[in-house]
Design a protein around this motif. Structure first.
Motif: not given
Length: 479
Positions: A315, A342-343, A346-352, A391
């Motif tokens: 992170r 969705d793939n 993945l990264v941008t959603r994970a860090i908002g 991604k």
């Protein structure tokens, strides 16, 4: 031993094979090459009895055959070893070899007979690193491949199809596969060898058949063509233009490591600059993947300095603008049952964080077809790798680390990935690329950092030879 003549096949009115001819003799290794979608897998599945041809004939030992089921092909002496193994990890080697056709004694499975037969087959291949009772889950990928070959031999196979047999192998395991293929040749077995790695084609095969868009382009002797010739036949593009031009200039330092170390690495010092692709070379176990994971915070440096920061977690690395395209895209880079969209998010959603337009990115990575709703599981290896790139591009990192970026993809997808890497560098991204393929390192890198035993053995300029890299990777002292 085998002749396939005029083979044609259509699915739902779409022709995928048309008038394809293929022949292989006993004891011969015959390669089949072509881009993804060229028809290689369909042709091999017809031979294996998975599909019935719409047109054409198959003869084995001069006798015409027709397969309505894979078991029919097995009985005729055809075995296919798929890229994805079909082994049960919790069972023993012998149980996997004789799965579904276990020998019986007084109504019970005769385990002693299975073990004896398996041991004999292993000995015939010169394999003594594991035995018939070892659980498959404890075997290396290369050893599991041996089990697949033993399964084929236990079926009295005379024609063995190997589909991308080195895709999951480490560099030091490839030589084991070479020895196994030569053993099969010595026993008079015909081997059909499908691979994207042209070096393997020239090392092993005496003839190569090139397919493009479901049609036969040519069958040629490997002694009469070069790698350039094969690439030209497959994609209509010279190997000389296969690698895009190197950067004309580089910019500021995006990432630097000084004296970095952990359990696997020691005294690592290097810089990555904007607009530059830095290759990382080394023998198996030299610490290449460990370096990428340390810089990405997955197995962090525990000593030394790293700027803009020394990440203690993934992170932290992502927040600092560092991305990693992992070596194993299926296990570590993708959610296979989720969609392309969705793939890509993945990264941008994970860090908002809000990222770029997915559709625009899919067009830029040349995903074909660019359908955001499609499950990633059903994409080719090259298209899956393009989704991994998309991604990270949604995040627009300053530094992108590539670990074996073109492993298991065809030459057309390789060219697209190489072009994209150069485009990203031209946009100011700093790129580090780990690769086991020395031609790729030489063709793509602005300079090459060579690792040995977890340390930097030296740095070579652009255009260095394979001999220069190997000599430094195997040297006794770092320079």
């Amino acid at each position: 031993m085998l002749s396939m003549t005029g083979i044609g096949k259509s699915f739902l009115g779409v022709r995928v094979l048309a008038e394809v001819d293929l022949a292989v003799a006993a004891g011969q290794v015959h390669a089949v090459v072509g881009e993804n979608g060229a028809g290689k897998s369909t042709l091999m599945k017809i031979l294996a009895g998975v599909h019935a041809p719409d047109t054409g004939t198959i003869t084995i030992d001069g006798r015409q055959v027709s397969f309505g089921h894979p078991l029919d092909a097995q009985r005729a002496g055809v075995a296919i070893i798929y890229q994805e193994f079909t082994l049960l990890p919790e069972r023993s080697v012998a149980e996997n070899v004789f799965l579904g056709r276990e020998p019986l004694r007084r109504g019970l499975v005769d385990r002693a007979a299975m073990d004896t037969a398996t041991a004999s087959l292993l000995a015939g291949l010169g394999e003594d690193s594991f035995g018939p009772r070892d659980p498959v889950k404890r075997l290396s990928v290369a050893q599991q491949q041996v089990v697949e070959i033993v399964k084929a031999l236990s079926l009295d196979a005379r024609i063995v199809v190997m589909d991308e047999p080195t895709a999951a192998l480490a560099e030091h395991e490839v030589e084991l596969l070479y020895r196994l293929v030569r053993r099969l040749q010595e026993r008079g077995i015909a081997v059909l060898y499908i691979s994207h790695r042209l070096r393997e084609v020239f090392d092993l095969a005496s003839e190569v058949t090139v397919l493009k868009d479901g049609r036969l382009v040519s069958t040629v002797s490997t002694s009469e063509v070069t790698s350039d010739d094969l690439v030209r036949l497959m994609v209509g593009r010279d190997l000389g233009t296969y690698f895009p031009p190197r950067a004309s200039s580089v910019g500021e330092v995006r990432l630097s490591v000084t004296g970095g170390g952990n359990e696997r690495l020691d005294d690592i010092t290097l810089e990555l600059r904007a607009g530059e692709i830095v290759g990382v070379a080394g023998l198996q176990g030299s610490g290449r993947s460990s370096l990428a994971k340390a810089m990405f915070g997955a197995a962090p440096f525990t000593r030394g300095t790293m700027t803009p920061l020394r990440p203690r977690s993934v992170r932290e690395a992502v927040a600092a603008g560092i991305g990693l395209v992992t070596e194993d895209r299926k296990a570590e880079g993708l959610a296979l049952r989720q969609s392309v969209r969705d793939n890509a998010l993945l990264v941008t959603r994970a860090i908002g964080r809000k990222g770029s337009s997915v559709r625009d990115l899919l067009e830029r990575v040349r995903l074909s077809p660019a359908r955001p709703s499609q499950e990633v599981l059903y994409l080719s290896g090259g298209n899956q790798q393009k989704v991994v790139l998309a991604k990270w591009m949604t995040l627009a990192p300053d530094v992108l680390l590539f670990d074996e970026p073109t492993r298991g993809v065809d030459v057309g997808a390789k060219a697209a990935i190489h072009d994209l890497m150069r485009e990203l560098a031209a946009d100011g991204m700093a790129i580090m690329m780990i690769s086991s393929e020395l031609p790729e390192l030489i063709g793509m890198s602005d300079r090459v950092v060579v690792l040995r035993d977890g340390r930097v053995a030296g740095t070579l300029p652009a255009g260095s030879s394979e001999e220069d890299i190997i000599r430094l990777a195997a040297s006794e002292e770092a320079t």
